[in-house]
Design a protein around this motif. Structure first.
Motif, PDB file in Angstrom:
ATOM      1  N   PHE A  80     -26.478  60.852  63.329  1.00  0.00           N
ATOM      2  CA  PHE A  80     -27.044  59.568  62.884  1.00  0.00           C
ATOM      3  C   PHE A  80     -26.015  58.451  62.722  1.00  0.00           C
ATOM      4  O   PHE A  80     -26.389  57.305  62.503  1.00  0.00           O
ATOM      5  N   TRP A  81     -24.718  58.761  62.764  1.00  0.00           N
ATOM      6  CA  TRP A  81     -23.650  57.782  62.612  1.00  0.00           C
ATOM      7  C   TRP A  81     -23.714  57.042  61.281  1.00  0.00           C
ATOM      8  O   TRP A  81     -23.315  55.885  61.170  1.00  0.00           O
ATOM      9  N   HIS A  82     -24.222  57.697  60.267  1.00  0.00           N
ATOM     10  CA  HIS A  82     -24.221  57.202  58.884  1.00  0.00           C
ATOM     11  C   HIS A  82     -23.688  58.309  58.003  1.00  0.00           C
ATOM     12  O   HIS A  82     -23.746  59.492  58.373  1.00  0.00           O
ATOM     13  N   SER A  83     -23.204  57.930  56.824  1.00  0.00           N
ATOM     14  CA  SER A  83     -22.741  58.951  55.888  1.00  0.00           C
ATOM     15  C   SER A  83     -23.894  59.870  55.522  1.00  0.00           C
ATOM     16  O   SER A  83     -25.068  59.476  55.541  1.00  0.00           O
ATOM     17  N   SER A  84     -23.544  61.108  55.192  1.00  0.00           N
ATOM     18  CA  SER A  84     -24.583  62.070  54.805  1.00  0.00           C
ATOM     19  C   SER A  84     -25.252  61.635  53.500  1.00  0.00           C
ATOM     20  O   SER A  84     -26.443  61.893  53.304  1.00  0.00           O
ATOM     21  N   LEU A  85     -24.525  60.940  52.621  1.00  0.00           N
ATOM     22  CA  LEU A  85     -25.144  60.433  51.394  1.00  0.00           C
ATOM     23  C   LEU A  85     -26.151  59.339  51.728  1.00  0.00           C
ATOM     24  O   LEU A  85     -27.249  59.295  51.155  1.00  0.00           O
ATOM     25  N   TYR A  86     -25.799  58.456  52.659  1.00  0.00           N
ATOM     26  CA  TYR A  86     -26.754  57.421  53.071  1.00  0.00           C
ATOM     27  C   TYR A  86     -28.037  58.062  53.585  1.00  0.00           C
ATOM     28  O   TYR A  86     -29.138  57.633  53.232  1.00  0.00           O
ATOM     29  N   MET A  87     -27.905  59.070  54.424  1.00  0.00           N
ATOM     30  CA  MET A  87     -29.099  59.710  54.986  1.00  0.00           C
ATOM     31  C   MET A  87     -29.969  60.310  53.893  1.00  0.00           C
ATOM     32  O   MET A  87     -31.199  60.198  53.928  1.00  0.00           O
ATOM     33  N   GLY A  88     -29.347  60.936  52.912  1.00  0.00           N
ATOM     34  CA  GLY A  88     -30.116  61.490  51.799  1.00  0.00           C
ATOM     35  C   GLY A  88     -30.826  60.420  50.993  1.00  0.00           C
ATOM     36  O   GLY A  88     -32.007  60.543  50.665  1.00  0.00           O
ATOM     37  N   ARG A  89     -30.109  59.350  50.697  1.00  0.00           N
ATOM     38  CA  ARG A  89     -30.708  58.261  49.907  1.00  0.00           C
ATOM     39  C   ARG A  89     -31.788  57.533  50.716  1.00  0.00           C
ATOM     40  O   ARG A  89     -32.805  57.112  50.182  1.00  0.00           O
ATOM     41  N   THR A  96     -39.177  61.509  50.908  1.00  0.00           N
ATOM     42  CA  THR A  96     -39.072  62.705  51.744  1.00  0.00           C
ATOM     43  C   THR A  96     -37.596  63.107  51.835  1.00  0.00           C
ATOM     44  O   THR A  96     -36.767  62.620  51.082  1.00  0.00           O
ATOM     45  N   SER A  97     -37.281  63.988  52.751  1.00  0.00           N
ATOM     46  CA  SER A  97     -35.882  64.335  53.004  1.00  0.00           C
ATOM     47  C   SER A  97     -35.689  64.477  54.506  1.00  0.00           C
ATOM     48  O   SER A  97     -36.652  64.657  55.259  1.00  0.00           O
ATOM     49  N   LEU A  98     -34.448  64.411  54.917  1.00  0.00           N
ATOM     50  CA  LEU A  98     -34.115  64.545  56.331  1.00  0.00           C
ATOM     51  C   LEU A  98     -34.673  65.841  56.899  1.00  0.00           C
ATOM     52  O   LEU A  98     -35.257  65.866  57.980  1.00  0.00           O
ATOM     53  N   THR A  99     -34.535  66.916  56.157  1.00  0.00           N
ATOM     54  CA  THR A  99     -34.935  68.222  56.670  1.00  0.00           C
ATOM     55  C   THR A  99     -36.444  68.454  56.619  1.00  0.00           C
ATOM     56  O   THR A  99     -36.907  69.490  57.096  1.00  0.00           O
ATOM     57  N   ASP A 100     -37.199  67.494  56.094  1.00  0.00           N
ATOM     58  CA  ASP A 100     -38.662  67.562  56.180  1.00  0.00           C
ATOM     59  C   ASP A 100     -39.154  67.169  57.573  1.00  0.00           C
ATOM     60  O   ASP A 100     -40.303  67.417  57.919  1.00  0.00           O
TER      61      ASP A 100
END
Length: 157
Positions: A80-89, A96-100
């Motif tokens: 995604f070329w974004h921080s993993s924290l950004y993706m979670g937030r 929802t969540s990324l893994t949904d």
């Protein structure tokens, strides 16, 4: 107060390199390792350039599971070329969540903080800087702090 999506995007805009080579990426990894060792942090850390792992180190108190968290956080940043924290937030803001998502395998991706894209201005993500072993916000802050210090040092020299 939790860090906002806007603040996370501002970090990504700020923490970009104008040029990078293998030695500079190694220096970044060694600075991260030095800080983690000085503070006696029980973390695993990894710095990559493209598909090449430049530095990977497990410090005392870290656990084998941390290496798997590194892999999944890094996969998220590379996709995604974004921080993993950004993706979670980002996904949390949508309830929802990324893994949904049906196309995201939770054994390969995770949206917890601690991995940050190594960004080359004008090009994008050319690697990752990842930490696992602390609370996700602390993992993220450790990476961002070292990136900020390295960029300030480069601009001052």
């Amino acid at each position: 107060m939790p860090i906002t999506l806007e603040q996370l995007l501002a970090e990504e805009a700020e923490l970009q390199f104008d040029r990078l080579d293998h030695d500079e990426v190694m220096g970044l990894g060694l600075a991260l390792l030095d800080k983690a060792r000085r503070e006696k942090l029980p973390v695993v850390l990894e710095v990559t350039l493209g598909e090449l792992t430049v530095l990977h180190c497990a410090l005392p108190g870290s656990r084998p599971d941390n290496a798997d968290w590194i892999r999944r956080k890094k996969n998220t940043v590379n996709r995604f070329w974004h921080s993993s924290l950004y993706m979670g937030r980002y996904y949390a803001s949508k309830g929802t969540s990324l893994t949904d998502k049906p196309h995201i395998d939770p054994t390969e991706f995770v949206d917890h903080g601690g991995s940050f894209p190594l960004l080359l201005r004008g090009l994008g993500c050319v690697g990752t800087v990842t930490v696992s072993g602390l609370a996700q916000e602390e993992d993220h802050a450790l990476v961002v702090g070292v990136l900020r210090e390295r960029l300030a040092h480069r601009r001052g020299s």
